[in-house]
Design an enzyme around this catalytic site. Structure first.
Site, PDB file in Angstrom:
ATOM      1  CD  GLU A  12      -1.527   1.449   5.507  1.00 16.27           C
ATOM      2  OE1 GLU A  12      -1.258   1.933   6.650  1.00 16.27           O
ATOM      3  OE2 GLU A  12      -2.825   0.984   5.242  1.00 16.27           O
ATOM      4  CG  ASP A 196       4.520   7.352  12.986  1.00 19.07           C
ATOM      5  OD1 ASP A 196       3.968   6.915  12.189  1.00 19.07           O
ATOM      6  OD2 ASP A 196       4.214   7.125  14.225  1.00 19.07           O
TER       7      ASP A 196
END
Ligand code: ADE
Length: 231
Positions: A12, A196
Site C-alpha cells: 500500500e 473490492d
C-alpha cells in the site's frame, strides 16, 4: 511541517516510498515489527508500516498493530498531521467504484458490540476525522463514512451495523488510528482506496489482490496532492 503517514501493508505504501525517495530508518526498538521510512526534506515525511508477524510470517493488519504504529510514531516524531492511507472495501450500492479514493468523514467500528449502558456508543466509535476540509475539498476524492473492523470479510451482524452507520467504505485500521491521534490532539486524515465490494463479497479476496496496485497508485497521487497543497 512534519507529516506522519501510517499504512498497514508495504504494498500500500510502496508507490509513496518510491515517489518521495523515502529511506528506511532505525525501527522504534528491537521488539516492535513496525518499519519506518523517512526523508530529510521539508515537509518532513515519516511513513510507518506495520511490519511482519513473528509467528505467522505475514504482514500485520488490523487495529492492534495500527494503534501501536500510531502511538509509537506520534510519540517519537510529534507530527503536525497524521494521514492513514490504505485499501478498503467499498459499498457499490452507495456509489463506490474500484480504485476510488475516499477521505473518511467519520470512523466507526463494526466489530465492537458491547451491549452495556454507555458502552454501546463507546464500542461503535464514530470519531470525526475530516479535520482539514480546506485541503481535502481540493482533492480528487470522494468523501464518506468509514467502518473499521478486524476481519476482511463481513458477517451479517457487521453488515447490519455498517448499514446503520451509513458506511461507504470498510477497512481494518482507520478508526483505531483516529482514536490515538485524537488522544494526542493531532489533526488526522484517513484516506482509503477501494479494492473490492463489501456488498458483492463473492470475489473479495481475488479482487483485493487484483486491485491492490491500482488502489496504492491512486493513494500516492492524492498524497502528493496533499503535500503540494500544504506547501
Ligand atoms: N481492505 C481492502 N478490502 C477490504 C475489505 N473488504 N475489508 C476490510 N479492509 C479491506
Amino acid at each position: 511541517m512534519k507529516i506522519l503517514i501510517i499504512a498497514a501493508l508495504q504494498q500500500e505504501a510502496k508507490p509513496i516510498i518510491t515517489e518521495l525517495d523515502l529511506i528506511e530508518t532505525t525501527p522504534f526498538d528491537d521488539v516492535l515489527p513496525m518499519r519506518i521510512f523517512t526523508n530529510n526534506s521539508n515537509p518532513q515525511i515519516t511513513l510507518v508500516i506495520s511490519g511482519a508477524d513473528l509467528q505467522h510470517h505475514v504482514e500485520n493488519v488490523g487495529t492492534q498493530a495500527a494503534a501501536i504504529s500510531a502511538l509509537m510514531a506520534i510519540k517519537t516524531f510529534n507530527p503536525d498531521l497524521v494521514i492513514n492511507i490504505g485499501t478498503a472495501g467499498g459499498f457499490k450500492e452507495k456509489g463506490a467504484e474500484i480504485g476510488d479514493v475516499y477521505i473518511a468523514t467519520q470512523a466507526f467500528y463494526h466489530h465492537r458490540r458491547i451491549p452495556l449502558p454507555k458502552y454501546k456508543a463507546y464500542g461503535m466509535g464514530g470519531y470525526l476525522c475530516d479535520t482539514m476540509p480546506e485541503i481535502t475539498d481540493k482533492l480528487n476524492v470522494k468523501k464518506g463514512i468509514l467502518s473499521t473492523g478486524d476481519s476482511l470479510d463481513a458477517q451479517p451482524c457487521d453488515l447490519e451495523i455498517m448499514k446503520k452507520h451509513n458506511a461507504v467504505i470498510k477497512d481494518m485500521e482507520g478508526a483505531s488510528i483516529v482514536w490515538v491521534a485524537n488522544l494526542y490532539k493531532k489533526p488526522v486524515l484517513v484516506m482509503k482506496s477501494v479494492t473490492d465490494f463489501v456488498d458483492y463479497p463473492e470475489e473479495n479476496f481475488q479482487d483485493f489482490i487484483k486491485n491492490l496496485n491500482l488502489a496504492s497508485h491512486n493513494l500516492k497521487d492524492q498524497v502528493l496532492q496533499i503535500l503540494s497543497l500544504l506547501k
